[in-house]
Scaffold this motif. Structure first.
Motif, mmCIF file in Angstrom:
data_model
loop_
_atom_site.group_PDB
_atom_site.id
_atom_site.type_symbol
_atom_site.label_atom_id
_atom_site.label_comp_id
_atom_site.label_asym_id
_atom_site.label_seq_id
_atom_site.Cartn_x
_atom_site.Cartn_y
_atom_site.Cartn_z
ATOM 1 N N THR A 1 -2.511 9.123 -6.140
ATOM 2 C CA THR A 1 -3.716 8.685 -5.440
ATOM 3 C C THR A 1 -3.319 7.633 -4.420
ATOM 4 O O THR A 1 -2.669 6.636 -4.761
ATOM 5 C CB THR A 1 -4.758 8.104 -6.411
ATOM 6 O OG1 THR A 1 -5.241 9.149 -7.262
ATOM 7 C CG2 THR A 1 -5.932 7.509 -5.649
ATOM 8 N N ILE A 2 -3.708 7.867 -3.165
ATOM 9 C CA ILE A 2 -3.415 6.938 -2.074
ATOM 10 C C ILE A 2 -4.703 6.188 -1.753
ATOM 11 O O ILE A 2 -5.707 6.803 -1.369
ATOM 12 C CB ILE A 2 -2.891 7.688 -0.839
ATOM 13 C CG1 ILE A 2 -1.607 8.449 -1.202
ATOM 14 C CG2 ILE A 2 -2.633 6.722 0.313
ATOM 15 C CD1 ILE A 2 -1.137 9.413 -0.131
ATOM 16 N N LEU A 3 -4.687 4.889 -1.943
ATOM 17 C CA LEU A 3 -5.875 4.073 -1.706
ATOM 18 C C LEU A 3 -5.934 3.636 -0.245
ATOM 19 O O LEU A 3 -4.889 3.437 0.391
ATOM 20 C CB LEU A 3 -5.860 2.844 -2.618
ATOM 21 C CG LEU A 3 -5.745 3.126 -4.126
ATOM 22 C CD1 LEU A 3 -5.695 1.811 -4.902
ATOM 23 C CD2 LEU A 3 -6.902 3.980 -4.612
ATOM 24 N N ASP A 4 -7.148 3.458 0.262
ATOM 25 C CA ASP A 4 -7.250 3.048 1.668
ATOM 26 C C ASP A 4 -6.990 1.555 1.855
ATOM 27 O O ASP A 4 -6.879 1.069 2.980
ATOM 28 C CB ASP A 4 -8.609 3.441 2.263
ATOM 29 C CG ASP A 4 -9.785 2.810 1.529
ATOM 30 O OD1 ASP A 4 -9.554 1.901 0.703
ATOM 31 O OD2 ASP A 4 -10.933 3.228 1.775
ATOM 32 N N HIS A 5 -6.857 0.828 0.727
ATOM 33 C CA HIS A 5 -6.482 -0.587 0.790
ATOM 34 C C HIS A 5 -5.871 -0.979 -0.554
ATOM 35 O O HIS A 5 -6.179 -0.370 -1.582
ATOM 36 C CB HIS A 5 -7.699 -1.467 1.097
ATOM 37 C CG HIS A 5 -8.757 -1.395 0.036
ATOM 38 N ND1 HIS A 5 -9.669 -0.359 -0.031
ATOM 39 C CD2 HIS A 5 -9.034 -2.210 -1.016
ATOM 40 C CE1 HIS A 5 -10.470 -0.547 -1.066
ATOM 41 N NE2 HIS A 5 -10.101 -1.660 -1.685
#
Length: 630
Positions: free
Chosen positions: A556-560
Motif C-alpha cells: 500500500t502506497i500512502l499519499d503522505h
C-alpha cells in the motif's frame, strides 16, 4: 541560568556579600539566591573559580585560574538564553539533587521562566520521571518533592548527562581521572568494553561519588548481593573502586559496590574473543536460547537450533543483556539504524527472538538492544547460506565428455554460488524430477515446458558466455522478487490509520489467496510483538507465523507519511510466507535491503500511479548492484 552573570558581577573578590543584599538587588528571595549560587558554584569549580559561603559573613568570589575563569566568563556573557531541552534537563537535575521541597514560584525564580512555561515543562518532566519509577509529590503550601529509589534517581541523573558526555568530559577533570582509572584496570583484567560504555560507566561512578558525599548511599538489596557472590567481574570492579577511593577520598559500601557491579557487568562487550572452549552456559540460559531459536524457526522456517556458534554467541550476550534489562541500565548502539537498514531479515529475527526474553523478564527491550542481537543472526545466516548453493542441471547433446567439461567450467567460474547436481540429455528432460534444481544450463535448444529457468550457453565458456550466465542468474533472482507482487495486492491510500490500512490489505489477501479468514488477527499479533518499521518510510508487516500454501507480498502506497511505531511510514509492505517455508525468500529480503538504502527508488515508488510503474521500479531495485547482507 540567566542570573549567573548578575550574581558574578555583584560578588566581590575582596569583601563578603550577604544573600539578603543580593536578593534585594536582583528582586528575588534569599532562598532563590542560595539555590542559584549552589548551581553556579558547580560550574565555577570546573572553570577556575568558586564561591565561598561563610556563616554570618556572606559570599566571596575566589578565582583560582585567571585564564580559565576569563574564558568561562566571556562565554557566559556571549551565550544565548538556554533552549527548552536544556532548561528541562537543568530543572530535572535540580529536582533530583535538592534536599527539601520547593514551590513552583521558587522554581520560576531560579530558572527565570513564567509559571505557565514551568507548568508545560513539568508535564514533560513527569513523563521522563515515569520511565525511572520516579514521582513528584505536590502538596498545597508545601511545594514539590521527589519520591523514588536512590538507584532510580541515579539512573535518571546519569542518563540525562549521556547526551552531554563529550561536553562534560572536556570540562570535568574528575571525570577524566575516573575514565583513566577504569581504562587502566579493564586493560589489566582483559575486560572487553566499548569507549562509549566506559565513559558511561565513569558517569555512574561520578554521580555515585557526589551522592555518597551528600549522604545518599545505596543500600545492599537482594539483586546486588547475588551479583556480589556470583559475578566473574567482581575482581575488576574492586580494583577500580580501590583506586577511586584513594583518589577521591570516599568510601564505597557493599551497596555501592553491588550497584556498580551491575552497571559494569551490563556493559561488557561480547565478542568471539570472550568465547572459548571453556565458556560455560547455564542450563537456564541454554533453554532460553533454544526457545528463542524455536520461535525464529516457527516464524521464518529457518532452523538455527543446531548452530552451536550462534547458540554460544546468543547465550553469552544474554547474560549482560538480562542484567541491563532488569535494572534499567541503558545501552547505546551507534549502529542501530544501520543494522535495521542493512540486515533486515536478521533484525526481524532478533525482534521475534527477543520477545521470548521479554516475556521471561517482563521488560520491553529498546531498539538498541534488539539491534545488538541481530548481529549474531546475521553471521549465522551468512554461514547457513554460504553452503546453500543454487542447483544447476547440465543438458548437453554431445555426450558425457562435453557434459563433464561444462560442469567443470561451472565449478571454475561460479563455484561460490552454483552447484552442478547432474547431467542429462534433451529427450530425458520430460521424466526428470526438478524439485532439487534451480536452473538448467544447456548447449542445445529446449522446446518442452520446464518449471525452472533455462540458461543457454556454449560448451567452451568465453567471456561473453560467463557474462550471459551471470546476467541470466541476476534476471532470475530479480523475477523471483517481482513474482511475489500481484496486481490485486497493490493499493494506494490516503488513510492515516495503521489498523485500517492493514485490515484492508488482509481482507483483500483473504479474497485472493487460500488463507484463513482471521489472517488480520495473525498480522496484528506480530505488530504487538515489536516494530515492523525499518526507517526511510518503509514498513514490512507480516503474520506471526507462515500461513497458507502460497507466498505473496502486498503493498500500500500512502499519499503522505503516517506514524508507524513512532516512525514515518509511506510504503507499507505485507509479506506472507507459505506454511512449508520459502527457500527463495532471501531474494525478497536482499531486494528490500537495497530499497531501504536507496532514497531515490523510495521517492519514485511514492509517486507511482499504477501497478506497471510499481513493478518497473521494483525491477530496478532487484537488479541494482548494491551490496547487501542479511
Amino acid at each position: 541560568m540567566d542570573r549567573a552573570i548578575d550574581i558574578i558581577k555583584s560578588l566581590s573578590t575582596q569583601s563578603y556579600t550577604t544573600s539578603k543584599a543580593l536578593a534585594e538587588q536582583l528582586n528575588v528571595s534569599s532562598r532563590t539566591i542560595r539555590n542559584d549560587v549552589r548551581l553556579l558554584n558547580q560550574e565555577l569549580k570546573k572553570n577556575g573559580a568558586y564561591i565561598e559561603s561563610k556563616a554570618r559573613h556572606g559570599m566571596l568570589l575566589h578565582i583560582t585560574d585567571e585564564e580559565t575563569y576569563h574564558i568561562y566568563y566571556q562565554n557566559l556573557i556571549n551565550s544565548s538564553p538556554i533552549d527548552k531541552d536544556n532548561r528541562i534537563t537543568q530543572i530535572i537535575e535540580y529536582l533530583l539533587t535538592m534536599e527539601d521541597s520547593i514551590t513552583m514560584d521558587d522554581l520560576c525564580d531560579i530558572f527565570y521562566v513564567s509559571r505557565s512555561t514551568l507548568k508545560k515543562d513539568m508535564k514533560e518532566i513527569r513523563e521522563i520521571f515515569e520511565k525511572y519509577q520516579i514521582t513528584i509529590d505536590h502538596r498545597a503550601n508545601q511545594g514539590l518533592k521527589i519520591i523514588g529509589k536512590e538507584q532510580d534517581l541515579r539512573n535518571c541523573l546519569t542518563n540525562l548527562q549521556k547526551s552531554r558526555l563529550e561536553e562534560i568530559s572536556l570540562k570535568d577533570e574528575n571525570l577524566e581521572k575516573i575514565i583513566s582509572i577504569i581504562s587502566a584496570q579493564v586493560n589489566k583484567h582483559h575486560f572487553e568494553i566499548s569507549d562509549y560504555s566506559m565513559r558511561n560507566f565513569a558517569l555512574h561512578i561520578s554521580v555515585a561519588i557526589t551522592r555518597i558525599k551528600d549522604g545518599k548511599e545505596l543500600q545492599l538489596d537482594a539483586d546486588m548481593e547475588q551479583a556480589l557472590g556470583a559475578s566473574p567481574d567482581i575482581d575488576l570492579l574492586l580494583s577500580i573502586v580501590n583506586e577511586i577511593e584513594k583518589t577521591f577520598h570516599v568510601h564505597f559500601t557493599k551497596g555501592e559496590i553491588g550497584y556498580l557491579l551491575l552497571q559494569i557487568s551490563g556493559k561488557k562487550t561480547i565478542t568471539t574473543k570472550n568465547i572459548s572452549g571453556n565458556t560455560v552456559i547455564s542450563e537456564e540460559t541454554y533453554k532460553l536460547v533454544t526457545q528463542m531459536l524455536e520461535r525464529v524457526n516457527a516464524v521464518f522456517k529457518i532452523d538455527f537450533r543446531y548452530d552451536l556458534e550462534l547458540i554460544t554467541m546468543l547465550a553469552t550476550h544474554l547474560m549482560p543483556l538480562e542484567i541491563r534489562a532488569k535494572h534499567g541500565i541503558a545501552v547505546h548502539n551507534s549502529m542501530a539504524d544501520d543494522i535495521r537498514h542493512n540486515v533486515i531479515l536478521s533484525y526481524n529475527m532478533a525482534i521475534i527472538a527477543c520477545d521470548t526474553l521479554e516475556q521471561k523478564i517482563g521488560v520491553k527491550l529498546p531498539m538498541d538492544e534488539i539491534a545488538f542481537v541481530a548481529l549474531p543472526f546475521s553471521l549465522a545466516l551468512k554461514r547457513k547460506w554460504k553452503n546453500q548453493k543454487e542447483k544447476v542441471l547440465i543438458v548437453c547433446g554431445s555426450g558425457k565428455a562435453s557434459s563433464e567439461l561444462l560442469a567443470y567450467q561451472v565449478k571454475e567460474n561460479f563455484g561460490n554460488y552454483l552447484d552442478v547436481v547432474g547431467a542429462t540429455n534433451r529427450h530425458s528432460l520430460e521424466l526428470y524430477d526438478f524439485s532439487n534444481v534451480d536452473y538448467i544450463l544447456t548447449t542445445v535448444p529446449i522446446d518442452i515446458p520446464v518449471p525452472i529457468p533455462i540458461i543457454r550457453t556454449s560448451t567452451f565458456f568465453e567471456t561473453n558466455s560467463i557474462d550471459q550466465v551471470n546476467q541470466a542468474i541476476t534476471d532470475t533472482r530479480s523475477s523471483r522478487f517481482i513474482e511475489y507482487f500481484h496486481k490485486n495486492m497493490v493499493f494506494w491510500s490516503s488513510s492515516d490509520d495503521k489498523n485500517e490500512i492493514l485490515k484492508h490489505m488482509c481482507e483483500n489477501a483473504v479474497q485472493n489467496y487460500n488463507i484463513p479468514d482471521d489472517f488480520f488477527h495473525y498480522v496484528m499479533k506480530r505488530e504487538d510483538i515489536g516494530r515492523t518499521s525499518f526507517g526511510n518510510l518503509i514498513t514490512i508487516a507480516h503474520p506471526i507465523h507462515p500461513i497458507g500454501q502460497e507466498s505473496f507480498v502486498g503493498l500500500t502506497i500512502l499519499d503522505h507519511p503516517i506514524d508507524w511505531d513512532g516512525e514515518p511510514a509511506q510504503l507499507i509492505f505485507l509479506l506472507s510466507m507459505k506454511e512449508s517455508g520459502e527457500n527463495k525468500m532471501k531474494d525478497f529480503y536482499k531486494a528490500m535491503t537495497k530499497l531501504v538504502n536507496n532514497t531515490h527508488y523510495i521517492e519514485l515508488l511514492t509517486k507511482t500511479k499504477n501497478y506497471d510503474e510499481v513493478i518497473n521500479i521494483l525491477k530496478l531495485v532487484a537488479s541494482s548492484d548494491l551490496h547487501t547482507v542479511l
